[in-house]
Write an enzyme that holds these catalytic residues in place. Structure first.
Site, PDB file in Angstrom:
ATOM      1  N   GLU B  44       0.693  -1.080   0.061  1.00 50.22           N
ATOM      2  CA  GLU B  44      -0.051  -0.101   0.174  1.00 50.22           C
ATOM      3  C   GLU B  44       0.906   1.457  -0.026  1.00 50.22           C
ATOM      4  O   GLU B  44       1.562   1.164   1.155  1.00 50.22           O
ATOM      5  CB  GLU B  44      -1.062  -0.271   1.189  1.00 50.22           C
ATOM      6  N   GLU B  75      -4.572  -6.643   2.661  1.00 55.68           N
ATOM      7  CA  GLU B  75      -3.276  -7.673   3.019  1.00 55.68           C
ATOM      8  C   GLU B  75      -3.589  -9.441   3.019  1.00 55.68           C
ATOM      9  O   GLU B  75      -2.407  -9.433   2.267  1.00 55.68           O
ATOM     10  CB  GLU B  75      -3.302  -7.845   4.823  1.00 55.68           C
ATOM     11  N   GLN B  97       1.866  -2.529   5.796  1.00 52.87           N
ATOM     12  CA  GLN B  97       2.454  -0.569   5.851  1.00 52.87           C
ATOM     13  C   GLN B  97       2.498  -0.531   7.473  1.00 52.87           C
ATOM     14  O   GLN B  97       4.167   0.554   7.271  1.00 52.87           O
ATOM     15  CB  GLN B  97       0.715   0.226   5.809  1.00 52.87           C
ATOM     16  N   PHE B  98       2.144  -1.374   8.047  1.00 50.60           N
ATOM     17  CA  PHE B  98       2.829  -1.675   9.627  1.00 50.60           C
ATOM     18  C   PHE B  98       2.125  -2.734   9.720  1.00 50.60           C
ATOM     19  O   PHE B  98       1.544  -3.444   9.530  1.00 50.60           O
ATOM     20  CB  PHE B  98       1.811  -0.427  11.067  1.00 50.60           C
ATOM     21  N   ASP B 100       1.765  -4.418  11.981  1.00 50.74           N
ATOM     22  CA  ASP B 100       0.674  -5.172  12.647  1.00 50.74           C
ATOM     23  C   ASP B 100      -1.100  -5.527  11.395  1.00 50.74           C
ATOM     24  O   ASP B 100      -0.898  -5.977  12.416  1.00 50.74           O
ATOM     25  CB  ASP B 100       0.110  -4.382  13.305  1.00 50.74           C
ATOM     26  N   PHE B 101      -0.222  -4.627  10.817  1.00 52.09           N
ATOM     27  CA  PHE B 101      -1.786  -5.330   9.657  1.00 52.09           C
ATOM     28  C   PHE B 101      -1.107  -6.453   8.967  1.00 52.09           C
ATOM     29  O   PHE B 101      -2.371  -7.506   8.283  1.00 52.09           O
ATOM     30  CB  PHE B 101      -1.645  -4.269   8.064  1.00 52.09           C
ATOM     31  N   HIS B 142      -0.007  -0.324  15.814  1.00 52.82           N
ATOM     32  CA  HIS B 142       0.988   0.732  15.720  1.00 52.82           C
ATOM     33  C   HIS B 142       2.831   0.382  15.996  1.00 52.82           C
ATOM     34  O   HIS B 142       3.289   1.071  16.380  1.00 52.82           O
ATOM     35  CB  HIS B 142       1.346   2.433  15.544  1.00 52.82           C
TER      36      HIS B 142
END
Ligand code: TPP
Ligand code: TPP
Ligand code: MG
Ligand code: MG
Lengths: 366, 340, 340, 366
Positions: B44, B75, B97-98, B100-101, B142
């Site tokens: 992304e 994702e 993107q982080f 976490d995703f 994040h």
């Protein structure tokens, strides 16, 4: 249960020559005969695990896969035995898989028709998690687009699988990227016990197409020529840079989700109705004889050849060796190629390991 | 041990040859894309924008839109598509993107990607990389360290470098690896850590730990941002207590470098495992078990853990500081272990 | 210790009061739905059909379509919807058709559900239950033990019973619990295990382990199907080696019953951790670390693990048998430990 | 960038009385003023973490939330500060959140406008993972339907979030269950740097509605009365048993994804164009004065009151105490209510713990 809406009356043979028309028949017959053989083996407890049928759906599988070239890639689901056969899977591979043989295509790692070949015949080994193959095929076809290869990918989902997040993410991704991909929804009325109207509130699953900005076509999934025709169009659209198409093939699952399923949830008469009035092989036979001048003897000859093929494959498959336990440790990674056997299995378990600490245990020698 | 330097001033002028951890990643990506036309990036906002942290900045301009692909916010599709491409010969590098995703691609990674080779002999050389970790007031979504969630997934490899040199050398190794690699980039290090890249085709093989500091009284086994906390603690312990602390930077979490772990245990006989992930269910358990299995007899004290408290990582500075392991915690725990 | 019986014949006629593990779950669900109108079930094919394993059979007929809801194939939506309902006072019980599909709800569980109370003071009393585990030739996607993937997620509780009595008592406790609970039901036990339910409102509290067999020479710490493998091994070790083996059935994995773990370690001084999940990254590491931390001094031998080999679980019987821990493995490992 | 297609010329005031028309103005003004105050605090480094603006989108947030009753439930996103204010969030709560204060609504656990109140004002604390709130709100509204309560839920997604699997699973689930839910897509042209045409190939996001079998309405998101009207219709449809509606509100994100975003990806002139010609507050002011006889003085009075409110809240928020470290351990579970502090933090770290084994270490005493 929704009934097919597209009329198939007097449809042309979709540019197919007579041998091809007979080939289509053979693939459907082979599918059904092979599945019937699997049922027999299942009853003899020679099948390990469940048995999944595509009875009544053979036209969807065969007609759609027949629209692909060998270099095109197919991602089958559990009811796509027919597609795999068309794409080059051998009956013996299927039989060995179901019997968990050591020389089966997955060497006993995976069940039933979960196997693939991306080197030659081009079908991708699926996993059970529904929807996941859509993003995977988006990536396969993205690759073709990036490389400028005129190859196409076709991925099946059931009516049930359209509810998964993976289906949505995958088709949307492929649509934006204009991947040369065809998504076929085989709407067979049920996801396990759940009828399609409990799976979605949409009147038609194909109505999802506009929301992804791709063409959508609904067709009679029990008419093998119609299936072939709409798939072929979608495949050529993809091959020539048009991107994704969503097809909805209307069919009916005449057996349970798997062989053990009693189908208690099916309204009385529904199964019988479809068997009597809308069997894809029966319908095709009628057309072949009525419209294309095929005579019964030609079809019987095919039936006999198919039975002989399945018989021969069964004999060989039954004689195949079982799997070898330690092979389970090979091939998880490219590197290392083999995982270690755990400590208590080998010699190490016989004696306390030579872990002796030179300066004695429990002493700080720093 | 490669040269390394910790700077607290993100804007601090680097000496000629020094680049940041972030630049090291970018350099590694660029070199591999240059070397192998099958390498491409997807994620992304990674194209013209260069990604949320600018890890891919300039790559689209250099390699084109086909090789640096902006994707929808999907994702699972990113990872799934990477797998499909990898089956047909590509070497995709996915950016989360982080990190976490990556939880949104958990099914795809653990079920599809990790098993592809085993169940269907499908090559699946993909890299999934992204910014991870806390100490940056990012709050619970994040700041994550999800590495332990993938630890019991045979078929995956996990890399988590702490230095700029390793960041470059390992991202290059990960891209060349024939297996799928999860590649964690600690965002706290992105601009704070600088290093001088060795000349030439600098590769740091996966699966090999690094002795970040030699010592003989006590071993700290750790990785990622807490390597720097451990080094800070080790200096203080040396200064104030005369303790000689060894710091082992694991770098690769799957496979773990058992040999390096055993070597340091045999040397110091006292082990502190330090990580930023929660204490319960973090990788510290696995390390402790391996030490028990491989060199229990060399232990003069129990293996002990310094890690995050078992709570979602809160955002406010006093809370985050309280929850995460700090250098002072490592000092205290080390003293306890040394006195044991 | 509750009465229990292992039967290999699924069709074996039970004595009057005995019911199967599966029936115990169903009874527990029915009793809680009866007791509390806020309890409802949702999942795929759980309504008139009664679920793939028939755990909810008859419940829709008894409680109506509103309280036993057939859902689309959408695990993330099932869990997310349950969370939303729980915020507004409901007590949803989600079924995963196979627990393998909980991976599709991984993000929702670990990010949304687990943190709801902490980050936003949202009550989130949901249960996510489903058939787990191997030994049934289910292959890599119908045999999983994903419990360790959730171990480093503060905010979740994890239950994994081994007996029919616990199955009933713990599903009832899970439904009443004010926190989200992942509830694993080993499908190998569904019809093989029977038990006699204690009369009345039978509750087995979460977080408390159970001594499944008393012993003094060696402790086996385990849970779920391997409890039965451990008991089988213990009997053999008693018979053949005169060893007195204690078997601790953890039952709850989050929170872990540290007290029970410490008690058995102090009693026998030798510990074998046994689980069906892969050895690497399985919960054995966490248990080993806790033993190191809480009672290292009582160990006469390293804590060792018997678990699945680090591969996706293959389907063919010889392969599955090779990969999974068997009673004979526990016997061998126990002898090693006893001789240490 | 797509421009709004629905004409708003001479639209009726949607059944709103004059005080309500002014209230709508006040909410939009309060949103903007409060965000501007946050920018000032951000520049003074008094904000911890990023700052997210809804400049130019105030009409979407305010107009849609204004269609809800207090008992209805709202699930806001990062650009829905306005919706939260309408739903009862106080400026001081927002300020304390952004400044990570100890008495902020989440006591410092979560960032910015991520907080909720399901007891009284009824908005649900979101998480960052896009799409996840759609299934959650499906469950909230399923509950209302099951209990026969005439309450409605409204959930926002961005154009970008429509690509997530969670969005798809959630809206499909809610549609099948006829949950009283409204899904609002705020199409502001970008997801971070990604324009909507790289997010989807669909011509219009609202075209997804038919694929879920729900009504879909697209509206001018910068016309607060239009937003109110279409949302109100959808809310009443839901309240009276009609189930889900999908709304697409066309708007434009005039600031970057967050305050630090340079917006380098925005074509030249685009920002200026929207600011000059399509500011929702400017447009509303024009209508209020031209069509509804509001005079400039009334609006200035509101502006002044809003500024005073924000000033006062800022003073109190700045004086709020910071968070207290150990509070981080409370409330992960209902039971146990507090997690233990790790061993090296307390007294235990000072001395080696009294783990002494009575019979001595390293001795088998079995
Ligand atoms: C993500 C996921 N959830 C649940 C299942 C369990 N499951 C296997 S097949 C099936 C029904 C599938 O229905 P459909 O997609 O219509 O395919 P059909 O069997 O009708 O061909 C379900 C729920 C699964 N395989 N994957
Ligand atoms: C699942 C997920 N992936 C990635 C992100 C990172 N992210 C945060 S906001 C954002 C863009 C969102 O765009 P959109 O949905 O259009 O909302 P907008 O910011 O325009 O209001 C992204 C990619 C996220 N929060 N969640
Ligand atoms: Mg179906
Ligand atoms: Mg947007």
């Amino acid at each position: 249960m929704t009934v097919p809406t597209t009329s198939n009356a007097m449809a042309p043979p979709a540019g197919l020559a007579r041998p091809q028309l007979l080939e289509l028949y053979r693939w459907m017959r082979l599918t059904r005969t092979l599945e019937e053989r699997l049922v027999a083996l299942y009853r003899q407890t020679k099948v390990t695990g469940g048995l999944f049928r595509s009875l009544g759906q053979e036209a969807c599988a065969v007609g759609s896969a027949y629209a692909l070239e060998r270099r095109d890639v197919l991602s089958p689901l559990i009811r796509n035995l027919g597609s795999m056969l068309v794409k080059g899977a051998e009956p013996i591979e299927i039989l060995r898989q179901y019997m968990a043989k050591g020389d089966s295509p997955t060497r006993g790692r995976e069940l039933n028709i979960h196997f693939g070949d991306v080197v030659d015949r081009n079908f991708v080994g699926q996993i059970s998690h529904l929807g996941d193959m859509v993003p995977v095929m988006a990536g396969v076809t993205l690759t073709f687009r990036m490389r400028g290869e005129d190859r196409v990918g076709l991925v099946y989902v059931g009516d049930g699988a359209t509810s998964t997040g993976a289906f949505h993410e995958g088709i949307n991704f492929a649509a934006v990227q204009r991947c040369p991909m065809v998504v076929v929804i085989e709407n067979n009325g049920y996801a396990y016990s759940t009828p399609t109207n409990r799976q979605t509130a949409a009147a038609r699953l194909v109505d999802k197409a506009i929301g992804y900005g791709v063409p959508g076509v609904r067709a009679d999934g029990n008419d093998v020529l119609e299936v072939y025709r709409v798939t072929k169009d979608a495949v050529e659209h993809a091959r020539t840079g048009g991107g994704v198409t969503l097809l909805e093939l209307m069919t009916y699952r005449r057996k349970g989700h798997a062989e053990h399923d009693s189908q208690s949830y099916v309204p009385p008469g529904e199964l019988e109705h479809w068997a009597a009035t809308n069997d894809p092989i029966d319908r095709y036979v009628t057309r072949l004889t009525a419209e294309f001048g095929v005579d019964a003897g030609e079809l019987t000859a095919i039936d006999d050849e198919v039975r002989a093929t399945v018989d021969a494959a069964t004999d060989v498959a039954e004689a195949s060796p079982p799997c070898d336990g330690p092979d389970a440790l090979r091939g998880v990674y490219a590197n290392p190629a083999e995982m270690p056997v755990l400590w208590y299995r080998g010699e190490a378990s016989r004696a306390v390991a030579a872990h002796e600490r030179p300066a004695g245990w429990g002493t700080h020698d720093g | 041990m490669p040269s390394r330097r910790m700077s607290d001033r993100p804007g601090g002028a680097p000496t000629m040859a020094e680049i940041t951890f972030l630049e090291a990643i970018r350099e590694g990506l660029a070199e591999e894309m240059e070397r192998d036309p099958n390498v491409f990036c997807l994620g992304e906002d990674i194209g013209a924008f260069g990604g949320a942290f600018k890890a891919t900045e300039g790559l689209q301009a250099r390699f084109g839109e086909q090789r640096v692909i902006d994707t929808p916010i999907s994702e699972a599709a990113i990872v799934g598509a990477a797998a499909g491409a990898a089956h047909y010969g590509m070497r995709p590098v996915c950016e989360m993107q982080f990190i976490d995703f990556v939880s949104c691609a958990y099914d795809m990674l653990t079920n599809y990607v990790a098993t592809a080779r085993y169940r269907a002999f499908l090559p699946c050389p993909i890299v999934v990389r992204g910014p991870s970790g806390g100490y940056v007031r990012g709050g619970p979504f994040h700041s994550q360290n999800p590495e332990a969630a993938f630890l019991h997934t045979p078929g995956l490899k996990i890399a988590y470098p702490a230095t700029a040199e390793d960041a470059k050398g390992m991202i290059k190794a990960a891209i060349r690896d024939d297996d799928p690699v999860l590649f964690f980039e600690h965002k706290y290090l992105y601009r704070r850590i600088k290093g001088t890249m060795p000349p030439g085709d600098h590769i740091v093989p996966l699966g090999i730990a690094r002795v970040a500091r030699e010592g003989k009284d006590l071993s700290i086994i750790t990785y990622a941002a807490t390597v720097w906390k451990a080094l800070e603690a080790a200096d203080q312990l040396e200064r104030e207590d005369g303790l000689s602390v060894e710091v082992l930077d694991l770098r690769s979490l799957l496979p773990l470098d058992d040999e390096a772990i055993v070597a340091t245990v045999k040397k110091t006989n006292r082990v502190l495992v330090v990580h930023e992930d929660t204490v319960t269910g973090g990788i510290g358990g696995e390390i402790t078990a391996r030490i028990n299995e491989l060199c229990f007899e060399w232990l003069d004290a129990p293996v002990r853990r310094v890690a995050a408290h078992d709570v979602p990582l809160p955002y406010a500075p006093p809370l985050e500081d309280f929850v995460l392991p700090q250098a002072s915690d490592i000092v205290r725990a080390s003293r306890w272990l040394a006195a044991y």
